[in-house]
Write a protein that holds these residues in place. Structure first.
Motif, PDB file in Angstrom:
ATOM      1  N   SER A  80       8.438   4.099  -1.133  1.00  0.00           N
ATOM      2  CA  SER A  80       9.744   3.181  -0.893  1.00  0.00           C
ATOM      3  C   SER A  80       9.407   2.287   0.371  1.00  0.00           C
ATOM      4  N   VAL A  81       8.908   2.742   1.321  1.00  0.00           N
ATOM      5  CA  VAL A  81       8.693   2.083   2.476  1.00  0.00           C
ATOM      6  C   VAL A  81       7.630   0.759   2.257  1.00  0.00           C
ATOM      7  N   CYS A  82       6.641   1.230   1.427  1.00  0.00           N
ATOM      8  CA  CYS A  82       5.602   0.375   1.113  1.00  0.00           C
ATOM      9  C   CYS A  82       6.047  -0.672   0.321  1.00  0.00           C
ATOM     10  N   ASN A  83       6.771  -0.434  -0.699  1.00  0.00           N
ATOM     11  CA  ASN A  83       7.499  -1.392  -1.732  1.00  0.00           C
ATOM     12  C   ASN A  83       8.390  -2.287  -1.184  1.00  0.00           C
ATOM     13  N   CYS A  84       9.405  -1.559  -0.085  1.00  0.00           N
ATOM     14  CA  CYS A  84       9.987  -2.455   0.569  1.00  0.00           C
ATOM     15  C   CYS A  84       9.378  -3.392   1.199  1.00  0.00           C
ATOM     16  N   LEU A  85       8.471  -3.165   1.971  1.00  0.00           N
ATOM     17  CA  LEU A  85       7.852  -3.900   3.014  1.00  0.00           C
ATOM     18  C   LEU A  85       7.106  -5.067   2.437  1.00  0.00           C
TER      19      LEU A  85
END
Length: 119
Positions: free
Chosen positions: A74-79
């Motif tokens: 999720s963090v990866c996709n957001c960033l």
């Protein structure tokens, strides 16, 4: 009568808040809103209007909050989505934050990162 109803509603809201505060956390992934709140202190650095400053604190806290594979993806996709709109200069700065902050993350901050492969 209206005063009694307000008092009862306040009591119910307080009880709900107390229950929520002691309930075990669920396995839901970090929201993009949460991710952005962690990295908001990085904005002056990335945009070239300030030093890295407290960016490393937020980035470190975000890394610590991303405990599960789902969180990290999720963090990866957001960033990844946030950096899509960056110019090359801003993107290079964002990409360098883990190195500057001495934070090891299991992927590269890049619009081309395949976040499904992040573990």
């Amino acid at each position: 009568m209206a005063g009694v109803m307000k008092l009862m509603m306040c009591s119910v809201l307080i009880a709900a808040a107390l229950i929520a505060s002691v309930a075990p956390p669920c396995d839901a992934a970090l929201s993009c809103t949460a991710v952005i709140s962690f990295v908001r202190p990085c904005n002056p650095y990335v945009t070239g209007t300030g030093p890295i400053g407290s960016c490393c604190i937020g980035a470190s806290r975000l890394k610590d909050a991303a405990r599960t594979t789902s969180d990290r993806q999720s963090v990866c996709n957001c960033l990844k989505s946030v950096t899509r709109g960056y110019s090359q200069a801003k993107f290079s700065k964002a990409e360098g934050i883990p190195r500057l902050c001495r934070i090891n993350i299991p992927y590269k901050i890049s619009p081309s990162t395949d976040c499904t492969k992040v573990r």
